[in-house]
Motif scaffolding. Structure first.
Motif, PDB file in Angstrom:
ATOM      1  N   GLY A  35     -69.891 -15.561   8.073  1.00 48.32           N
ATOM      2  CA  GLY A  35     -69.293 -15.493   9.403  1.00 48.32           C
ATOM      3  C   GLY A  35     -69.420 -16.816  10.136  1.00 48.32           C
ATOM      4  O   GLY A  35     -68.497 -17.271  10.816  1.00 48.32           O
ATOM      5  N   LYS A  36     -70.600 -17.460   9.972  1.00 50.77           N
ATOM      6  CA  LYS A  36     -70.822 -18.759  10.627  1.00 50.77           C
ATOM      7  C   LYS A  36     -69.871 -19.809  10.057  1.00 50.77           C
ATOM      8  O   LYS A  36     -69.384 -20.689  10.777  1.00 50.77           O
ATOM      9  CB  LYS A  36     -72.281 -19.163  10.420  1.00 50.77           C
ATOM     10  N   VAL A  39     -66.466 -19.427  11.601  1.00 55.83           N
ATOM     11  CA  VAL A  39     -66.445 -19.928  12.980  1.00 55.83           C
ATOM     12  C   VAL A  39     -66.477 -21.456  12.994  1.00 55.83           C
ATOM     13  O   VAL A  39     -65.743 -22.106  13.747  1.00 55.83           O
ATOM     14  CB  VAL A  39     -67.630 -19.339  13.778  1.00 55.83           C
ATOM     15  N   ASP A  46     -66.258 -16.081  17.070  1.00 52.67           N
ATOM     16  CA  ASP A  46     -67.406 -15.162  16.986  1.00 52.67           C
ATOM     17  C   ASP A  46     -67.043 -13.777  17.515  1.00 52.67           C
ATOM     18  O   ASP A  46     -67.356 -12.753  16.908  1.00 52.67           O
ATOM     19  CB  ASP A  46     -68.568 -15.722  17.816  1.00 52.67           C
ATOM     20  N   GLU A  47     -66.390 -13.748  18.671  1.00 55.92           N
ATOM     21  CA  GLU A  47     -66.063 -12.472  19.314  1.00 55.92           C
ATOM     22  C   GLU A  47     -65.134 -11.629  18.458  1.00 55.92           C
ATOM     23  O   GLU A  47     -65.219 -10.392  18.462  1.00 55.92           O
ATOM     24  CB  GLU A  47     -65.413 -12.716  20.680  1.00 55.92           C
ATOM     25  N   ILE A  49     -65.005 -11.571  15.108  1.00 49.94           N
ATOM     26  CA  ILE A  49     -65.794 -10.966  14.021  1.00 49.94           C
ATOM     27  C   ILE A  49     -66.607  -9.787  14.571  1.00 49.94           C
ATOM     28  O   ILE A  49     -66.670  -8.711  13.965  1.00 49.94           O
ATOM     29  CB  ILE A  49     -66.730 -12.008  13.372  1.00 49.94           C
ATOM     30  N   THR A  50     -67.232  -9.983  15.744  1.00 49.48           N
ATOM     31  CA  THR A  50     -68.030  -8.915  16.357  1.00 49.48           C
ATOM     32  C   THR A  50     -67.169  -7.688  16.640  1.00 49.48           C
ATOM     33  O   THR A  50     -67.554  -6.549  16.348  1.00 49.48           O
ATOM     34  CB  THR A  50     -68.653  -9.420  17.673  1.00 49.48           C
ATOM     35  N   SER A  61     -70.398  -3.155  20.408  1.00 50.07           N
ATOM     36  CA  SER A  61     -70.666  -4.589  20.336  1.00 50.07           C
ATOM     37  C   SER A  61     -71.221  -5.061  21.662  1.00 50.07           C
ATOM     38  O   SER A  61     -71.094  -4.371  22.682  1.00 50.07           O
ATOM     39  CB  SER A  61     -69.397  -5.363  19.987  1.00 50.07           C
ATOM     40  N   ASN A  63     -72.079  -8.835  24.069  1.00 47.45           N
ATOM     41  CA  ASN A  63     -72.060 -10.284  24.260  1.00 47.45           C
ATOM     42  C   ASN A  63     -73.421 -10.691  24.817  1.00 47.45           C
ATOM     43  O   ASN A  63     -73.723 -10.455  25.988  1.00 47.45           O
ATOM     44  CB  ASN A  63     -70.942 -10.682  25.228  1.00 47.45           C
ATOM     45  N   ALA A 102     -76.341  -8.676  13.469  1.00 42.44           N
ATOM     46  CA  ALA A 102     -75.035  -9.156  13.009  1.00 42.44           C
ATOM     47  C   ALA A 102     -74.456  -8.230  11.949  1.00 42.44           C
ATOM     48  O   ALA A 102     -73.245  -8.122  11.790  1.00 42.44           O
ATOM     49  CB  ALA A 102     -75.163 -10.576  12.459  1.00 42.44           C
ATOM     50  N   SER A 127     -72.702 -11.368  17.629  1.00 40.88           N
ATOM     51  CA  SER A 127     -72.296 -12.453  16.731  1.00 40.88           C
ATOM     52  C   SER A 127     -73.516 -13.201  16.221  1.00 40.88           C
ATOM     53  O   SER A 127     -74.557 -13.256  16.887  1.00 40.88           O
ATOM     54  CB  SER A 127     -71.362 -13.421  17.460  1.00 40.88           C
ATOM     55  N   GLU A 128     -73.379 -13.791  15.015  1.00 39.10           N
ATOM     56  CA  GLU A 128     -74.498 -14.492  14.392  1.00 39.10           C
ATOM     57  C   GLU A 128     -74.958 -15.666  15.244  1.00 39.10           C
ATOM     58  O   GLU A 128     -76.162 -15.893  15.421  1.00 39.10           O
ATOM     59  CB  GLU A 128     -74.097 -14.984  12.999  1.00 39.10           C
TER      60      GLU A 128
END
Length: 613
Positions: A35-36, A39, A46-47, A49-50, A61, A63, A102, A127-128
């Motif tokens: 995932g990183k 991004v 990130d958002e 994927i979340t 989810s 933030n 994550a 997110s990671e």
């Protein structure tokens, strides 16, 4: 998760196959999560994927940039665990801990955290990148064991809250500045100051490897370990604990306190403290720190300044070799908590009268039965305290001697040199005793001598491990004692259990919440319903949020009357003896529990936990 996340992104048309391959290559070169990589390459946010994971797994989810976590919640999960699984504790509601992660499919992480903390775990997706930043922000990078509860005025200290029990979070009393001065002060234990703290690889030692005693002794004498040990001992006293359990596992080193009969997790320690802490306790208890393969028993006697007064404390120490190291259990023998007034133990008036009559007889056996930790010793000490007069010679054989009582001759059993219950009892009979207390009847030889002593003019008090009073007769017969000797020698058999008292500060009437059927099922008659209130503690600072404070006894007192003696002589079963005892007015443990519920001093749950119909 890498392939699974890639497949999900492809399926949702959020990335192309070429972008997936590029991200996999980027991950291979730079490490980290897939995932990183997505991004970093700018393929997705990130958002996004979340949001995708939230929809896919039906998990909310969050933030983390817009969320502030209470420091008390952060302490529930240690930094090592948070970094290992990339999780962050967010909030606690009752027995449920909400964590941000994550990968909400990582059941191993959730199981580990559930076992470590005792909470049910509820995941939310974050997110990671946000998780990494938040973990660094809340935990920092300094690997030290934080022992400060907070920085409130007055400088109060306490045990760290990592690994708290779920339903009864231990927001216990803190230590005052005076308390800490008594144990040499405390700021924090810096693990980096300890040997090998920076080593990430730990060598697995074979069982037969030579032990370096000098290193063990040095690590045990390190100031942080001494302070940690002192905090454990003082805080157990402040919280009203009866036992301290120090338990090593493969990937966890935890401390639990037994408070009012229930075990609570109070601390999760770094694994590198296992050997130093174990050695420190063994040195204090005068045990062999080099012997790690055999069980050892010892005693710690210390003087502490608590609440502006000096107190002598006695800890009984048991060390047991387990699969992952030595488990230590320390039992606090606090003489101030020894209740020698029988009227305050929880006896029903009729049962107390029977018990007093039995111990006032010049000869015979009085047996107190029940599992370990059911208050048998306290009951026996109360009995001999009532009988302790200048014209009476009282002798006790105990393993171990828990409390020193003035005017009573107490002998410590030492099986390793042949000083067992049987040999001590024989010697007692040559010491002109009036009353003999035998800590426990474990075998035929001890039982035989106790019966002979009772039949030759001595009052014998002792304990047995049985479930109820009537089955004690069968237990003695099974040991080899003839039924006619049991019937002749025994005056009274008492079974007992301990239940927690409802906290008087926060008790509330919950009669309307308890169904009538439940009360009838546990033993109340329909006629009794409505004649009493059912109470429960809602939880407050006084009871550490548990709803209970202190304990009291449930008692089943069976007097050996002529009718019961006749049944014993003919070899009657425990069921037949119980039926006869009930006809003669005996209250069973359950009946005693129902009386405590009617009087509003305990709860339905406690009585169900300790008794059967």
């Amino acid at each position: 998760m890498p392939v699974k996340l890639g497949e999900l992104l492809l399926k949702e048309n959020m990335v192309t196959p070429q972008q997936l391959q590029e991200a996999l290559n980027h991950q291979k070169m730079n490490g980290g999560k897939l995932g990183k990589a997505f991004v970093s390459l700018g393929f997705v946010q990130d958002e996004e994927i979340t949001s995708l994971l939230s929809r896919q797994y039906g998990v909310p989810s969050i933030n983390l940039d817009h969320f502030e976590v209470d420091p008390a919640i952060i302490k529930i999960i240690p930094a090592e665990t948070a970094r290992k699984y990339q999780v962050l504790p967010l909030s606690r509601s009752g027995a449920t801990l909400t964590i941000a992660m994550a990968d909400p499919t990582n059941v191993f992480a959730m199981d580990d955290i559930k076992f470590m903390t005792g909470y049910n775990v509820e995941p939310v997706v974050a997110s990671e990148g946000a998780l990494e930043e938040s973990i660094d922000r809340y935990y920092g990078s300094n690997r030290s064991l934080e022992l400060r509860r907070d920085t409130a005025p007055g400088g109060g200290y306490g045990i760290p809250q990592a690994g708290l029990s779920a339903k009864d979070a231990m927001e216990g009393p803190t230590l005052s500045v005076d308390d800490m001065a008594a144990i040499g002060g405390l700021s924090e234990i810096d693990l980096d100051a300890m040997s090998d703290a920076d080593a990430d690889v730990e060598t697995v030692k074979p069982d037969d490897e030579e032990i370096d005693l000098s290193n063990l002794a040095k690590s045990a004498d390190a100031a942080p370990v001494i302070k940690l040990t002192n905090v454990l001992l003082v805080d157990s006293l402040k919280r009203g604990a009866s036992d301290i359990h120090i338990e090593p596992y493969e990937k966890e080193f935890r401390v639990r306190f037994r408070i009012d009969g229930i075990l609570y997790n109070v601390m999760a320690l770094p694994m590198k403290l296992k050997d130093p802490l174990t050695s420190r306790v063994k040195i204090m208890a005068k045990l062999d720190i080099a012997e790690k393969r055999l069980p050892q028993d010892g005693r710690i006697k210390i003087k502490m300044k608590v609440e502006d007064r000096s107190r002598d404390l006695d800890f009984r120490v048991s060390v047991l070799p387990t699969l992952w190291g030595e488990k230590i259990v320390m039992r606090l023998l606090d003489k101030s908590k020894l209740m020698l007034d029988m009227t305050k133990l929880g006896f029903e008036p009729h049962s107390l009268e029977r018990f007093k009559n039995a111990i006032s007889k010049p000869y015979g056996i009085v047996l107190v039965t029940g599992p370990t930790g059911s208050g048998k010793t306290n009951t026996l000490y109360s009995a001999i305290a009532a009988l302790n007069k200048p014209d009476t010679n009282i002798m006790t054989a105990e393993d171990p001697v828990e409390f020193n009582l003035p005017g009573i001759n107490q002998v410590q059993i030492r099986d390793n040199i042949g000083l067992n219950f049987a040999s001590v009892l024989r010697s007692f009979l040559r010491q002109d005793p009036n009353i003999i207390l035998v800590g426990e009847i474990r075998d035929y030889e001890t039982a035989e001598i106790a019966v002979k002593a009772a039949l030759t003019g001595h009052l014998v008090l002792s304990t047995l491990h049985t479930n109820d009073a009537p089955s004690t007769v069968s237990r003695m017969v099974n040991m080899g004692i003839e039924p006619f000797l049991v019937g002749t020698a025994v005056n009274l058999i008492q079974a007992q259990r301990l239940v927690r008292r409802v906290c008087s500060k926060c008790k509330v009437d919950v009669t309307a919440e308890v169904p009538s059927k439940t009360l009838i099922d546990i033993g109340f008659t329909p006629e009794q319903l409505g004649s009493f209130q059912v109470y429960k503690g809602k939880g407050c600072a006084t009871c550490n949020g548990t709803g209970y404070k202190g304990r009291m006894g449930l008692y089943e007192v069976m007097e050996i009357t002529e009718g019961i003696r006749d049944l014993i002589m003919v070899g009657a079963t425990a069921v037949e003896i119980k039926r006869k005892a009930l006809e003669e007015g005996m209250l069973t443990l359950r009946m005693s529990g129902l009386e405590k519920i009617r009087n509003g001093v305990t709860t339905v749950e406690e009585v169900l936990r300790e008794t059967v119909l």
